[in-house]
Design an enzyme around this catalytic site. Structure first.
Site, PDB file in Angstrom:
ATOM      1  N   SER A 195      -5.419  -1.367  13.881  1.00 49.55           N
ATOM      2  CA  SER A 195      -6.506   0.059  13.340  1.00 49.55           C
ATOM      3  C   SER A 195      -6.776  -0.158  15.159  1.00 49.55           C
ATOM      4  O   SER A 195      -7.052  -0.887  15.570  1.00 49.55           O
ATOM      5  CB  SER A 195      -7.285  -0.027  12.093  1.00 49.55           C
ATOM      6  OG  SER A 195      -8.365   0.938  12.619  1.00 49.55           O
ATOM      7  N   TYR A 237     -14.776  -4.860   8.045  1.00 49.63           N
ATOM      8  CA  TYR A 237     -13.697  -4.034   8.788  1.00 49.63           C
ATOM      9  C   TYR A 237     -12.883  -4.253   9.828  1.00 49.63           C
ATOM     10  O   TYR A 237     -12.307  -4.447  10.558  1.00 49.63           O
ATOM     11  CB  TYR A 237     -13.342  -2.213   8.472  1.00 49.63           C
ATOM     12  CG  TYR A 237     -12.626  -1.893   8.752  1.00 49.63           C
ATOM     13  CD1 TYR A 237     -11.150  -1.676   8.051  1.00 49.63           C
ATOM     14  CD2 TYR A 237     -12.150  -0.988   9.170  1.00 49.63           C
ATOM     15  CE1 TYR A 237     -10.338  -1.030   8.118  1.00 49.63           C
ATOM     16  CE2 TYR A 237     -11.366   0.177   9.855  1.00 49.63           C
ATOM     17  CZ  TYR A 237     -10.012  -0.651   9.160  1.00 49.63           C
ATOM     18  OH  TYR A 237      -8.842   0.639   9.086  1.00 49.63           O
ATOM     19  N   ASN A 275       0.886  -3.008   5.271  1.00 50.56           N
ATOM     20  CA  ASN A 275      -0.408  -1.400   5.598  1.00 50.56           C
ATOM     21  C   ASN A 275      -1.327  -1.696   4.570  1.00 50.56           C
ATOM     22  O   ASN A 275      -2.304  -1.164   5.111  1.00 50.56           O
ATOM     23  CB  ASN A 275       0.904  -0.457   6.006  1.00 50.56           C
ATOM     24  CG  ASN A 275      -0.399   1.504   4.824  1.00 50.56           C
ATOM     25  OD1 ASN A 275      -0.785   1.223   5.559  1.00 50.56           O
ATOM     26  ND2 ASN A 275      -0.381   1.060   3.468  1.00 50.56           N
ATOM     27  N   GLY A 303       1.005  -1.417   0.050  1.00 45.25           N
ATOM     28  CA  GLY A 303       0.143  -0.267   0.328  1.00 45.25           C
ATOM     29  C   GLY A 303       0.616   1.365  -0.312  1.00 45.25           C
ATOM     30  O   GLY A 303       0.473   2.612   0.822  1.00 45.25           O
ATOM     31  N   ALA A 304       1.667   1.000  -0.871  1.00 42.18           N
ATOM     32  CA  ALA A 304       2.852   2.261  -0.472  1.00 42.18           C
ATOM     33  C   ALA A 304       2.848   3.090  -1.649  1.00 42.18           C
ATOM     34  O   ALA A 304       3.661   4.166  -1.652  1.00 42.18           O
ATOM     35  CB  ALA A 304       4.962   1.782  -1.320  1.00 42.18           C
ATOM     36  N   LYS A 359      -9.600  -6.254  11.357  1.00 42.18           N
ATOM     37  CA  LYS A 359      -8.709  -5.522  11.903  1.00 42.18           C
ATOM     38  C   LYS A 359      -8.258  -6.597  13.316  1.00 42.18           C
ATOM     39  O   LYS A 359      -7.388  -6.318  13.963  1.00 42.18           O
ATOM     40  CB  LYS A 359      -8.574  -3.895  12.311  1.00 42.18           C
ATOM     41  CG  LYS A 359      -8.911  -3.322  10.975  1.00 42.18           C
ATOM     42  CD  LYS A 359      -6.948  -3.889  10.269  1.00 42.18           C
ATOM     43  CE  LYS A 359      -6.709  -2.292   9.397  1.00 42.18           C
ATOM     44  NZ  LYS A 359      -5.715  -2.819   8.545  1.00 42.18           N
TER      45      LYS A 359
HETATM   46  N1  LIG Z   1      -6.531   6.239   7.909  1.00 41.59           N
HETATM   47  C1  LIG Z   1      -7.248   5.759   9.076  1.00 41.59           C
HETATM   48  O1  LIG Z   1      -8.205   6.624   9.549  1.00 41.59           O
HETATM   49  C2  LIG Z   1      -6.675   4.178   9.346  1.00 41.59           C
HETATM   50  C3  LIG Z   1      -7.177   4.266  11.068  1.00 41.59           C
HETATM   51  C4  LIG Z   1      -7.019   3.112  11.106  1.00 41.59           C
HETATM   52  C5  LIG Z   1      -6.142   2.068  10.097  1.00 41.59           C
HETATM   53  N2  LIG Z   1      -5.927   2.293   9.375  1.00 41.59           N
HETATM   54  C6  LIG Z   1      -5.474   1.464   8.299  1.00 41.59           C
HETATM   55  O2  LIG Z   1      -3.953   1.790   7.518  1.00 41.59           O
HETATM   56  C7  LIG Z   1      -3.512   1.655   6.490  1.00 41.59           C
HETATM   57  C8  LIG Z   1      -3.344   2.058   4.943  1.00 41.59           C
HETATM   58  O3  LIG Z   1      -4.038   3.308   4.888  1.00 41.59           O
HETATM   59  P1  LIG Z   1      -4.379   4.609   4.855  1.00 41.59           P
HETATM   60  O4  LIG Z   1      -5.274   5.968   5.469  1.00 41.59           O
HETATM   61  O5  LIG Z   1      -2.915   5.268   4.401  1.00 41.59           O
HETATM   62  O6  LIG Z   1      -5.228   4.667   3.257  1.00 41.59           O
HETATM   63  P2  LIG Z   1      -5.386   4.834   1.738  1.00 41.59           P
HETATM   64  O7  LIG Z   1      -6.173   4.250   1.483  1.00 41.59           O
HETATM   65  O8  LIG Z   1      -4.252   5.930   1.461  1.00 41.59           O
HETATM   66  O9  LIG Z   1      -3.631   3.718   1.758  1.00 41.59           O
HETATM   67  C9  LIG Z   1      -3.968   2.196   1.393  1.00 41.59           C
HETATM   68  C10 LIG Z   1      -3.305   1.276   0.625  1.00 41.59           C
HETATM   69  O10 LIG Z   1      -3.048   1.025   0.109  1.00 41.59           O
HETATM   70  C11 LIG Z   1      -4.028   0.201  -1.124  1.00 41.59           C
HETATM   71  N3  LIG Z   1      -4.557  -1.399  -1.185  1.00 41.59           N
HETATM   72  C12 LIG Z   1      -5.718  -1.790  -1.451  1.00 41.59           C
HETATM   73  N4  LIG Z   1      -5.978  -2.124  -1.837  1.00 41.59           N
HETATM   74  C13 LIG Z   1      -5.404  -2.749  -2.214  1.00 41.59           C
HETATM   75  C14 LIG Z   1      -4.820  -4.047  -3.323  1.00 41.59           C
HETATM   76  N5  LIG Z   1      -5.371  -4.892  -3.459  1.00 41.59           N
HETATM   77  N6  LIG Z   1      -3.667  -4.466  -3.686  1.00 41.59           N
HETATM   78  C15 LIG Z   1      -2.688  -3.512  -2.788  1.00 41.59           C
HETATM   79  N7  LIG Z   1      -2.395  -3.048  -2.663  1.00 41.59           N
HETATM   80  C16 LIG Z   1      -3.900  -2.160  -2.222  1.00 41.59           C
HETATM   81  C17 LIG Z   1      -4.737   0.975  -1.899  1.00 41.59           C
HETATM   82  O11 LIG Z   1      -4.351   1.490  -3.193  1.00 41.59           O
HETATM   83  C18 LIG Z   1      -3.868   2.101  -0.392  1.00 41.59           C
HETATM   84  O12 LIG Z   1      -2.428   3.303  -1.737  1.00 41.59           O
HETATM   85  C19 LIG Z   1      -4.620   0.457   5.972  1.00 41.59           C
HETATM   86  O13 LIG Z   1      -4.676  -1.121   6.311  1.00 41.59           O
HETATM   87  C20 LIG Z   1      -5.773   0.863   6.930  1.00 41.59           C
HETATM   88  O14 LIG Z   1      -7.109   0.237   7.409  1.00 41.59           O
HETATM   89  C21 LIG Z   1      -6.046   3.659   8.543  1.00 41.59           C
END
Ligand SMILES: NC(=O)c1ccc[n+]([C@@H]2O[C@H](COP(=O)([O-])OP(=O)(O)OC[C@H]3O[C@@H](n4cnc5c(N)ncnc54)[C@H](O)[C@@H]3O)[C@@H](O)[C@H]2O)c1
Length: 253
Positions: free
Chosen positions: A144, A158, A89, A14-15, A162
């Protein structure tokens, strides 16, 4: 304390966006050779632009059959050695929103599990043999607050996935610890860093947003950098005796 990843091979899923981008770019700034994957090659290029000599990327859908394991093999091949640090991630809500339980199609339930939990299982299973052989490794999952209690999103899958990821983290810490591999998780609080969380924040309106921030002890929202900094610490040599822990990064609730 100076954290340094010189010469280390770091794999970040998810980079292309949000936390993953901040994590990949931060590791590169601290000397690592970073390998990132995500769905969009264009977004990955944006991440790599910060340090093109240090960040190498591949577009991969980690939920496609065999893809997560294939990506780990590709990273090991490109790096010519085992992965030192794996950050699981990639995740999120896959564009879904809160719906009553009886209105959630089974396919939507699975879609969220596939990326938030099953991908982490496949990634860690594929990276573990190389790490075991090397006698070292650090794995950090991004769970999360929704892995520790109910989810603000209201999305049943979700919250459940998690919670599952928290369980996987704890179990792997025990299984892989004897091989010198530490497994920990960062549990972010709410961060408006992706389209879904931004839309969620906007839907609260000014009053709801104020209430949300007032429910955080530090009285501010988190940032991708707050999350990335916790990952760097858990991946570092300085955290070498920390294992099986879930670190909440949420400003205090
Ligand atoms: N933003 C928040 O409030 C929050 C809170 C708690 C946990 N999280 C967790 O943090 C992590 C990152 O979240 P973020 O907020 O940066 O979101 P984001 O959507 O910016 O990043 C997640 C990335 O994962 C990639 N991804 C999704 N499905 C994929 C797949 N099948 N194959 C490859 N890549 C894939 C997406 O394209 C995206 O770039 C996630 O696991 C999310 O559940 C986020």
């Amino acid at each position: 304390m100076k954290i340094d990843f010189a010469g280390q091979v770091v794999a970040v899923t998810g980079a292309g966006h949000g936390f993953g981008r901040a994590i990949a770019q931060g590791f590169a700034a601290m000397g690592a050779r970073v390998f990132g994957c995500d769905l969009s090659a264009e977004e990955l290029a944006g991440t790599a632009a910060a340090a093109p000599e240090a960040i190498s990327t591949d577009a991969f859908d980690l939920t496609a059959p065999g893809a997560a394991r294939a990506w780990i093999a590709r990273v090991e091949e490109k790096a010519g050695k085992a992965i030192d640090v794996l950050v699981c991630n990639a995740g999120g809500v896959r564009g879904q929103v809160n719906r009553p339980l009886e209105e959630v199609p089974e396919a939507d339930w699975h879609a969220i599990f596939d990326i938030n939990l099953h991908a982490a299982f496949n990634l860690t299973a594929a990276a573990a043999p190389g790490m075991k052989q090397a006698g070292r490794g650090r794995i950090v999952t991004i769970s999360s607050g929704a892995g520790l209690q109910r989810s603000l999103t209201g999305i049943q899958a979700y919250c459940s996935a998690k919670h599952g990821l928290v369980g996987l983290t704890k179990q792997l810490a025990f299984e892989l610890g004897p091989f010198g591999i530490g497994v920990n998780s960062v549990a972010p609080g709410f961060v408006p860093s992706n389209p879904a969380s931004i839309a969620q924040f906007e839907s609260y309106g000014p009053e709801g947003q104020k209430r949300l921030v007032e429910g955080i002890a530090l009285r501010r929202l988190g940032t991708a950098e707050d999350i990335a900094n916790a990952v760097f610490f858990l991946a570092s040599a300085q955290a070498g005796f920390i294992n099986g822990q879930i670190l909440s990064v949420d400003g205090g609730r």
